[in-house]
Enzyme design. Structure first.
Site, PDB file in Angstrom:
ATOM      1  N   HIS A 118       0.767  -1.183   0.005  1.00 36.34           N
ATOM      2  CA  HIS A 118       0.061   0.113   0.072  1.00 36.34           C
ATOM      3  C   HIS A 118       0.926   1.171  -0.093  1.00 36.34           C
ATOM      4  CE1 HIS A 118      -3.532  -2.305   1.461  1.00 36.34           C
ATOM      5  NE2 HIS A 118      -3.486  -2.445   0.457  1.00 36.34           N
ATOM      6  N   CYS A 149       6.629  18.810  -8.629  1.00 39.42           N
ATOM      7  CA  CYS A 149       7.719  18.025  -9.477  1.00 39.42           C
ATOM      8  C   CYS A 149       8.263  19.190 -10.331  1.00 39.42           C
ATOM      9  CB  CYS A 149       6.986  16.902 -10.237  1.00 39.42           C
ATOM     10  SG  CYS A 149       8.245  15.908 -11.386  1.00 39.42           S
TER      11      CYS A 149
HETATM   12  P1  NAD Z   1      -7.455  -2.130  10.385  1.00 41.28           P
HETATM   13  O1  NAD Z   1      -7.250  -1.020  11.052  1.00 41.28           O
HETATM   14  O2  NAD Z   1      -8.584  -2.127   9.441  1.00 41.28           O
HETATM   15  O3  NAD Z   1      -7.323  -3.450  11.318  1.00 41.28           O
HETATM   16  C1  NAD Z   1      -6.445  -3.385  12.388  1.00 41.28           C
HETATM   17  C2  NAD Z   1      -6.433  -4.898  12.847  1.00 41.28           C
HETATM   18  O4  NAD Z   1      -5.682  -5.093  13.921  1.00 41.28           O
HETATM   19  C3  NAD Z   1      -8.064  -5.119  13.702  1.00 41.28           C
HETATM   20  O5  NAD Z   1      -8.388  -6.263  13.439  1.00 41.28           O
HETATM   21  C4  NAD Z   1      -7.494  -5.071  15.205  1.00 41.28           C
HETATM   22  O6  NAD Z   1      -8.177  -5.851  15.979  1.00 41.28           O
HETATM   23  C5  NAD Z   1      -6.011  -5.630  15.126  1.00 41.28           C
HETATM   24  N1  NAD Z   1      -5.244  -5.062  16.292  1.00 41.28           N
HETATM   25  C6  NAD Z   1      -5.215  -3.910  16.832  1.00 41.28           C
HETATM   26  N2  NAD Z   1      -4.512  -3.905  17.813  1.00 41.28           N
HETATM   27  C7  NAD Z   1      -3.629  -5.007  17.644  1.00 41.28           C
HETATM   28  C8  NAD Z   1      -2.341  -5.467  18.257  1.00 41.28           C
HETATM   29  N3  NAD Z   1      -1.815  -5.041  19.434  1.00 41.28           N
HETATM   30  N4  NAD Z   1      -2.252  -6.846  17.899  1.00 41.28           N
HETATM   31  C9  NAD Z   1      -2.568  -7.364  17.100  1.00 41.28           C
HETATM   32  N5  NAD Z   1      -3.557  -6.897  16.261  1.00 41.28           N
HETATM   33  C10 NAD Z   1      -4.272  -5.806  16.711  1.00 41.28           C
HETATM   34  O7  NAD Z   1      -6.104  -2.519   9.473  1.00 41.28           O
HETATM   35  P2  NAD Z   1      -5.837  -3.188   7.849  1.00 41.28           P
HETATM   36  O8  NAD Z   1      -6.491  -4.532   7.909  1.00 41.28           O
HETATM   37  O9  NAD Z   1      -4.195  -3.058   7.897  1.00 41.28           O
HETATM   38  O10 NAD Z   1      -6.275  -2.012   7.024  1.00 41.28           O
HETATM   39  C11 NAD Z   1      -6.375  -0.712   7.080  1.00 41.28           C
HETATM   40  C12 NAD Z   1      -5.882   0.029   5.914  1.00 41.28           C
HETATM   41  O11 NAD Z   1      -5.302   1.396   6.544  1.00 41.28           O
HETATM   42  C13 NAD Z   1      -4.571  -0.510   5.241  1.00 41.28           C
HETATM   43  O12 NAD Z   1      -4.785  -0.422   3.862  1.00 41.28           O
HETATM   44  C14 NAD Z   1      -3.566   0.189   5.767  1.00 41.28           C
HETATM   45  O13 NAD Z   1      -2.686   0.597   4.521  1.00 41.28           O
HETATM   46  C15 NAD Z   1      -4.050   1.447   6.244  1.00 41.28           C
HETATM   47  N6  NAD Z   1      -3.594   2.016   7.619  1.00 41.28           N
HETATM   48  C16 NAD Z   1      -2.057   1.993   7.781  1.00 41.28           C
HETATM   49  C17 NAD Z   1      -1.535   2.242   9.192  1.00 41.28           C
HETATM   50  C18 NAD Z   1      -0.021   1.895   9.006  1.00 41.28           C
HETATM   51  O14 NAD Z   1       0.798   2.181   8.363  1.00 41.28           O
HETATM   52  N7  NAD Z   1       0.559   1.839  10.440  1.00 41.28           N
HETATM   53  C19 NAD Z   1      -2.179   2.563  10.187  1.00 41.28           C
HETATM   54  C20 NAD Z   1      -3.835   2.575   9.800  1.00 41.28           C
HETATM   55  C21 NAD Z   1      -4.316   2.427   8.531  1.00 41.28           C
HETATM   56 ZN    ZN Z   2       6.656  15.002 -12.868  1.00 36.54          ZN
END
Ligand code: NAD
Ligand code: ZN
Length: 248
Positions: A118, A149
């Site tokens: 992503h 750019c």
């Molecule tokens: P999501 O937020 O939809 O789900 C997160 C999951 O992690 C939940 O099911 C939750 O129960 C679980 N969770 C929470 N705390 C936890 C822990 N300590 N240990 C284990 N599991 C835990 O996230 P997703 O499925 O990755 O999808 C969301 C989208 O948002 C993705 O496309 C992502 O790119 C983006 N996103 C990225 C970030 C990041 O880069 N850190 C943060 C937020 C969202």
């Molecule tokens: Zn360009």
């Protein structure tokens, strides 16, 4: 499968990990789920879609500037370190890590090879798809004017937004189709195509292959039924010690 004992990785076997926002939660980066459809107080369509960027690029850059500034203050947790250790033990042929996260915490935890399906928070690219300028490393998080750019078009975060196609799906699928164990960590199982990868394992089992899939996370994900085992817990507490590499 005994979900409490260690999971054995047999000699010659390979593992694919898919991580989601949950693996970074214990480092202090909020998951998407926690925010109940809002991402740090913004509707996702506003800040994470091509339409949102076209409508208000300044808002989108402000949002990602805040995400960058926040990401610069957080550190990897034991879950990130556990995957880096496993990569060192198994090597690139037997270990593959794809993350949905745009943060750099896997790398900060010592992972060498991470596929960011992503995109990456600390990369920027030209918004003109035809521009030859390549995405570049970018930690800027203060934008007095909208970044442009050299071709004149606006720069944009190197992030896969809703409605856009994830990077390297072909490589990821190929690795999932060849692995013995597929593990998803901290992903709610609602964002596709990532959430559909576990189905490859189901398909292979239907073909008679003896392969396994495991989910590790705080709660049952939407696609829980597709996994052979669901281990509930915090990634940082469950992952260290979960895998036993046999013959290593
Ligand atoms: P999501 O937020 O939809 O789900 C997160 C999951 O992690 C939940 O099911 C939750 O129960 C679980 N969770 C929470 N705390 C936890 C822990 N300590 N240990 C284990 N599991 C835990 O996230 P997703 O499925 O990755 O999808 C969301 C989208 O948002 C993705 O496309 C992502 O790119 C983006 N996103 C990225 C970030 C990041 O880069 N850190 C943060 C937020 C969202
Ligand atoms: Zn360009």
């Amino acid at each position: 499968m005994d979900t409490h004992g260690p999971i054995d990785i047999e000699p010659g076997h390979s593992v694919v990990f898919l991580t989601g926002a949950g693996i970074s939660a214990e480092s202090g980066i909020r998951t998407f789920r926690d925010a109940r459809g809002l991402w740090e107080e913004h509707r996702v369509e506003e800040v994470a879609s091509p339409e949102g960027f076209a409508a208000d690029p300044a808002l989108v850059w402000r949002f990602y500037a805040q995400r960058r500034a926040q990401a610069l203050t957080v550190a990897p947790n034991p879950a990130h370190h556990a995957l880096a250790d496993l990569e060192r033990t198994l090597g690139p042929e037997r270990f593959f890590l794809a993350t949905q996260n745009v943060d750099h915490l896997h790398e900060a935890g010592g992972s060498k090879d991470v596929v960011h399906m992503h995109g990456e928070l600390f990369r920027t690219r030209c918004s003109d798809e035809d521009c030859p300028t390549l995405p570049f490393h970018d930690e800027r998080h203060d934008f007095p004017t909208l970044p442009r750019c050299s071709c004149g078009a606006l720069q944009r975060p190197h992030i896969v937004w809703f409605g856009e196609i994830p990077f390297e799906m072909h490589t990821i699928k190929r690795r999932v189709q060849a692995c013995d164990l597929f593990v998803t960590v901290g992903s709610s199982g609602v964002v596709y195509p990532a959430a559909g990868l576990v189905r490859e394992m189901l398909y292979r089992q239907e073909q008679g292959e003896r392969v396994r899939s495991v989910y590790v996370g705080l709660e049952r994900p939407e696609n829980a039924n597709a996994f052979d085992a669901v281990i509930l817990g915090k990634a940082g507490e469950v992952l260290p010690g979960l895998f036993r590499v046999l013959g290593a």
